[in-house]
Design a protein around this motif. Structure first.
Motif, short mmCIF file in Angstrom:
data_model
loop_
_atom_site.label_atom_id
_atom_site.label_comp_id
_atom_site.label_asym_id
_atom_site.label_seq_id
_atom_site.Cartn_x
_atom_site.Cartn_y
_atom_site.Cartn_z
N GLN A 127 0.86 -1.19 0.00
CA GLN A 127 0.00 0.00 0.00
C GLN A 127 0.89 1.23 0.00
OE1 GLN A 127 -3.31 0.19 2.84
NE2 GLN A 127 -2.90 2.38 3.06
N CYS A 128 0.71 2.08 -0.98
CA CYS A 128 1.62 3.22 -1.16
C CYS A 128 0.87 4.30 -1.94
CB CYS A 128 2.87 2.78 -1.92
SG CYS A 128 4.17 4.01 -2.04
N GLU A 129 0.88 5.52 -1.42
CA GLU A 129 0.22 6.62 -2.11
C GLU A 129 1.00 7.01 -3.36
OE1 GLU A 129 -2.86 7.80 -1.25
OE2 GLU A 129 -2.72 6.08 0.09
N PRO A 130 0.32 7.53 -4.38
CA PRO A 130 0.98 7.84 -5.65
C PRO A 130 2.19 8.77 -5.51
CG PRO A 130 -1.39 7.92 -5.93
CD PRO A 130 -1.15 7.73 -4.46
N GLU A 131 2.15 9.71 -4.56
CA GLU A 131 3.27 10.64 -4.40
C GLU A 131 4.57 9.92 -4.09
OE1 GLU A 131 -0.51 12.85 -3.56
OE2 GLU A 131 0.34 10.93 -2.93
N SER A 132 4.47 8.78 -3.41
CA SER A 132 5.65 7.97 -3.10
C SER A 132 5.86 6.85 -4.11
CB SER A 132 5.52 7.36 -1.69
OG SER A 132 5.38 8.36 -0.71
N ALA A 133 4.77 6.35 -4.66
CA ALA A 133 4.86 5.18 -5.54
C ALA A 133 5.55 5.49 -6.85
CB ALA A 133 3.47 4.62 -5.81
N LEU A 134 5.31 6.66 -7.42
CA LEU A 134 5.88 6.97 -8.73
C LEU A 134 7.41 7.08 -8.68
CD1 LEU A 134 3.22 9.39 -10.24
CD2 LEU A 134 3.58 6.96 -10.72
N PRO A 135 7.99 7.81 -7.72
CA PRO A 135 9.47 7.80 -7.62
C PRO A 135 10.02 6.39 -7.38
CG PRO A 135 8.57 9.61 -6.34
CD PRO A 135 7.41 8.77 -6.75
N ALA A 136 9.30 5.60 -6.57
CA ALA A 136 9.76 4.23 -6.31
C ALA A 136 9.65 3.37 -7.56
CB ALA A 136 8.95 3.62 -5.16
N LEU A 137 8.66 3.63 -8.40
CA LEU A 137 8.54 2.91 -9.67
C LEU A 137 9.74 3.21 -10.56
CD1 LEU A 137 6.71 1.22 -11.65
CD2 LEU A 137 5.80 3.42 -12.41
N LEU A 138 10.10 4.49 -10.66
CA LEU A 138 11.27 4.85 -11.46
C LEU A 138 12.54 4.24 -10.91
CD1 LEU A 138 10.57 8.60 -12.33
CD2 LEU A 138 10.81 6.70 -13.95
N ALA A 139 12.60 4.12 -9.59
CA ALA A 139 13.79 3.53 -8.96
C ALA A 139 13.80 2.01 -9.01
CB ALA A 139 13.89 4.00 -7.51
N ARG A 140 12.75 1.44 -9.65
CA ARG A 140 12.64 -0.02 -9.82
C ARG A 140 12.34 -0.77 -8.52
NH1 ARG A 140 14.98 1.22 -14.55
NH2 ARG A 140 14.68 -0.26 -16.26
N ASP A 141 11.72 -0.09 -7.58
CA ASP A 141 11.24 -0.77 -6.38
C ASP A 141 9.92 -1.49 -6.67
OD1 ASP A 141 13.39 0.15 -4.93
OD2 ASP A 141 12.32 1.90 -4.16
N PHE A 142 9.17 -1.01 -7.66
CA PHE A 142 7.91 -1.63 -8.07
C PHE A 142 7.92 -1.81 -9.59
CE2 PHE A 142 6.66 1.01 -4.32
CZ PHE A 142 6.38 -0.04 -3.46
N ASP A 143 7.04 -2.71 -10.04
CA ASP A 143 6.85 -2.91 -11.48
C ASP A 143 5.61 -2.20 -11.99
OD1 ASP A 143 9.08 -4.79 -11.69
OD2 ASP A 143 7.80 -6.14 -10.54
N VAL A 144 4.62 -2.04 -11.12
CA VAL A 144 3.38 -1.36 -11.46
C VAL A 144 2.97 -0.49 -10.28
CG1 VAL A 144 0.98 -1.59 -12.22
CG2 VAL A 144 2.63 -3.36 -12.81
N ALA A 145 2.49 0.71 -10.56
CA ALA A 145 1.93 1.57 -9.51
C ALA A 145 0.52 1.95 -9.90
CB ALA A 145 2.79 2.81 -9.31
#
Length: 318
Positions: A127-145
């Motif tokens: 569970q992650c709000e978009p404000e945090s999820a998008l930078p983490a997506l770019l950093a390859r912490d997630f595959d989909v946000a």
């Protein structure tokens, strides 16, 4: 020849900001990261980092290398997608970030559908709000946000991220029982809560900006006494008679509303839900299967199958 592994370390530094953050994310020691970047400087023949206080920042030459690294990694994402598409069945791990109401209302059923169709695919959800999820997506912490967009509040579109719309979720005015007069759907709805305390998401969020603008356009400044990113807390405060709120249909996860609700003005009443992926990875079969499973209930729900307004008939609380 520049080493791709070291180039990825440089890219990680750009996205994460500090050597310590890169080391923690990749399970290295900070000294190892620093040594590898020093080797990369020798390979490139230019200075890549410069000190700024106790930290370091990328030089213009480092930024050039990072841009090329992003292009190489995007091509590798496409290669992985093509390779996965050539195989029978989905395997591996898919890492997903989802904001609260999507996690509550959509994720459990999507996991069931995906597990039945692809039992060898492991899905990890945070569970992650978009404000945090998008930078983490770019950093390859997630595959989909899974992210959201409110009316008149376009979501940021960082370079390197692709968006696919999953569906739409209607927002409604929710009021404590006994606080509303009848017949307030549509344009008149926001003003019905002008004299009430409000609960909203924190200042600076897209939801808060949208909600504040909606109230101001109705002619009043909302009295925001409670702030939280937890929409279940918003609902509880409304249920207990402490506040008015603007709540999405997904918060009821398909059940009938537990408080009086009204439709908002047309054109201002729907948020859009998106799946965000890194450029090149959106075609991966696991990503596509997940997005399909997540979007199905939004797509299959008939347009009029939403919680109906229950405000009419409630007497004024005086």
């Amino acid at each position: 020849m520049l080493d791709l592994h070291r180039l990825r370390l440089l890219r990680e530094l750009k996205h994460r900001g500090t050597l310590a953050a890169v080391a923690e994310a990749l399970a290295y020691s900070p000294s190892t990261v620093s040594q590898q970047l020093s080797v990369l400087e020798r390979e490139a023949g230019v200075r890549l980092l410069e000190p700024v206080g106790r930290r370091v920042r990328l030089t213009p030459q480092a930024e050039i290398l990072v841009a090329h690294t992003e292009a190489v990694l995007e091509r590798l994402e496409r290669a992985e997608a093509d390779l996965a598409a050539s195989l029978e069945g989905l395997t591996g791990t898919l890492r997903v970030a989802a904001f609260q109401t999507a996690a509550l209302a959509l994720v459990p059923d999507a996991l069931g559908r995906l597990g039945a169709a692809h039992p060898r695919l492991r899905v990890e959800v945070t569970q992650c709000e978009p404000e945090s999820a998008l930078p983490a997506l770019l950093a390859r912490d997630f595959d989909v946000a899974v992210t959201e967009e409110y009316p008149d509040e376009p979501i940021p579109r960082p370079d390197g991220i692709e968006y696919a719309e999953l569906g739409r979720d209607e927002m409604r005015l929710a009021l404590p029982a006994g606080s509303a007069n009848g017949g307030i759907d549509g344009e008149a709805a926001p003003a019905a809560a002008a004299g009430l305390p409000w609960v909203m998401e924190p200042a600076g969020t897209a939801s808060r900006r949208w909600a504040t603008r909606l109230c101001r356009d109705a002619g009043f400044e909302p009295d925001v006494r409670y702030e939280s990113t937890d929409l279940l807390l918003h609902l509880r405060l409304v249920e207990r008679g402490h506040a008015a709120a603007l709540l999405p249909d997904l918060v009821w996860t398909g059940a009938a509303p537990t408080v009086p609700v009204a439709r908002l003005p047309r054109g201002r009443h729907v948020r859009r839900l998106f799946a965000a992926t890194r450029r090149g990875s959106g075609a991966h079969p696991a990503v596509r299967a997940w997005c399909e499973a997540l979007a199905r209930p939004l797509r299959e729900r008939p347009p009029h199958e939403h919680p109906q307004s229950t405000l009419k008939g409630f007497a004024s609380g005086g």
